[in-house]
Design an enzyme around this catalytic site. Structure first.
Site, PDB file in Angstrom:
ATOM      1  N   CYS A 135       0.842  -1.199   0.000  1.00 43.90           N
ATOM      2  CA  CYS A 135       0.000   0.000   0.000  1.00 43.90           C
ATOM      3  C   CYS A 135       0.881   1.256   0.000  1.00 43.90           C
ATOM      4  O   CYS A 135       2.095   1.168   0.157  1.00 43.90           O
ATOM      5  CB  CYS A 135      -0.923   0.007   1.214  1.00 43.90           C
ATOM      6  SG  CYS A 135      -0.036  -0.099   2.767  1.00 43.90           S
ATOM      7  N   CYS A 154       3.054   1.823   2.977  1.00 42.94           N
ATOM      8  CA  CYS A 154       4.220   0.946   3.064  1.00 42.94           C
ATOM      9  C   CYS A 154       5.374   1.515   2.240  1.00 42.94           C
ATOM     10  O   CYS A 154       6.531   1.463   2.648  1.00 42.94           O
ATOM     11  CB  CYS A 154       3.876  -0.455   2.563  1.00 42.94           C
ATOM     12  SG  CYS A 154       2.333  -1.106   3.211  1.00 42.94           S
TER      13      CYS A 154
END
Lengths: 78, 315
Positions: A10, A13
């Site tokens: 994501c 991240c």
């Protein structure tokens, strides 16, 4: 040291990965930074909210994106 | 005080005419924007501090002893305070299932967590008042409990992706934070979140202000008023695939309600947007087989539709 960024890809991240790279350069430490995107691997650390930061096998932060400054402090402690 | 300030800024400083369309729209925009940002900043910060006491790892341990019913109620309530981001849905789901939380209880959590969140509450409270905000929390939690119980009763465990049951989960060393660490973490949570949602708030309030100033009074009564029985399911069907946060949707719905959209229809639309979304479905597909995924979306969509009808009938 061995640094792992846990997360299934994501945007948060990616942000953590970027921040830790900057922190590693700024703190001038020898580190091997890698991304762990495999969910089985992530679960092995007992992490339920991503992104998470693991240094030498120890979970340091979970479910948040610390700033470069905060990451430098974490690196300094190790 | 805030209303006076907004009026002063718009009518005196900018020199717009009171009662003109542009003047009213601008006044509405300035007032709502300031009010929402004040509320957002303070409440997101406070909620972040409260949430630091309820990490998902703790919630999981708490729910793994849970039975049906009581477990569903607890899960729906914990969903309010446990932080949730759709990108964490997969590890969260696996963590719950792996530690023995019943499937139905897990779903109660998965419904309540994204639907009943602090941003939705702040926006509802600020724009619609505390009554609607309470109705939203109450029905959100109820929908989460009932959907979870129904899914539990259907015994759909075999429609969870098989690999989920084979994962061995580690234990994380629990680190207790000091209060000043909680405050610091809350700040580093609030600032990026505000930075992320402010364009949605501005866009939402802007569209809302435009509708407020320019759309004729009551123009939606015919289409979305309480008399049209199809308004609720259509609102839900439009809301489910939409992916937006509460920050962008709620100001628009407020203006729609002002122009005659029925309260229950507005609530159903907001719930459909926040609780279910296409990106979430794609993420959950990693852990759920198609049949369970469709059942989950179907049950929640029906529950939201019924809630919409209920409030159209009684409000």
């Amino acid at each position: 040291m061995k640094i792992e960024v846990l997360g299934t890809g994501c945007s948060r991240c990616k942000q953590l990965h970027e921040n830790i790279m900057q922190a590693v350069i700024a703190a001038d430490v020898e580190a091997d930074v890698s991304k762990v995107e495999d969910i089985t691997e992530i679960m092995r650390y007992g992490v339920m909210s991503t992104p998470a930061l693991v240094i030498d096998g120890v979970v340091k932060t979970v479910g948040k994106v610390p700033s470069v400054e905060e990451l430098k402090t974490i690196l300094a402690k190790d | 005080m805030l209303a006076n300030f907004a009026a002063y800024l718009v009518f005196t400083v900018l020199g717009l005419t009171k009662g003109s369309r542009l003047g009213e729209a601008a006044n509405f925009f300035v007032y709502d924007t300031i009010k929402i940002f004040l509320l957002l900043t303070t409440i997101i910060f406070c909620v972040a501090v409260i949430r630091s006491y309820f990490p998902p790892e703790k919630t999981k341990r708490f729910l793994s002893h849970g039975k049906e019913y009581v477990g569903n109620i607890l899960a729906a309530l914990l969903g309010i305070v446990t932080p949730f981001c759709s990108c964490s849905a997969v590890p969260l789901f696996i963590g719950f299932v792996e530690s023995g939380v019943p499937l139905g209880v897990t779903f109660s959590f998965l419904v309540s967590s994204p639907m009943v969140n602090e941003i939705a509450l702040i926006m509802l409270w600020g724009l619609f008042g505390w009554k609607i905000a309470l109705i939203y929390i109450g029905s959100g939690v109820t929908i989460a409990i009932i959907s979870g119980i129904v899914i539990g009763k259907l015994h759909l465990e075999r429609f969870v992706q098989d690999y989920v049951y084979t994962i061995k989960m580690g234990e994380i060393a629990a680190t207790e934070q000091t209060f000043s660490e909680r405050l610091k973490n809350a700040r580093s949570y609030t600032v990026p979140l505000l930075r992320k949602i402010w364009p949605y708030v501005i866009a939402g309030v802007g569209i809302g202000a435009f509708i407020h100033g320019y759309a004729p009074e009551g123009f939606l009564v015919k289409y979305a008023g309480p008399q049209n029985p199809f308004a609720v399911p259509i609102a839900v069907l439009i809301g489910v695939p939409l992916y937006s946060n509460a920050a962008g949707v709620i100001p628009i719905t407020q203006a729609l309600m002002e122009k005659g959209m029925a309260t229950g229809t507005v609530l159903a639309f907001m719930m459909a947007v926040t609780a279910l979304s296409l990106p979430e479905a794609i993420i959950l597909k990693n852990v759920l087989k198609l049949r369970l995924l469709l059942t989950f979306f179907g049950i929640v969509a029906v529950a939201i539709t019924l809630t919409g009808y209920l409030f159209n009938a009684i409000l």
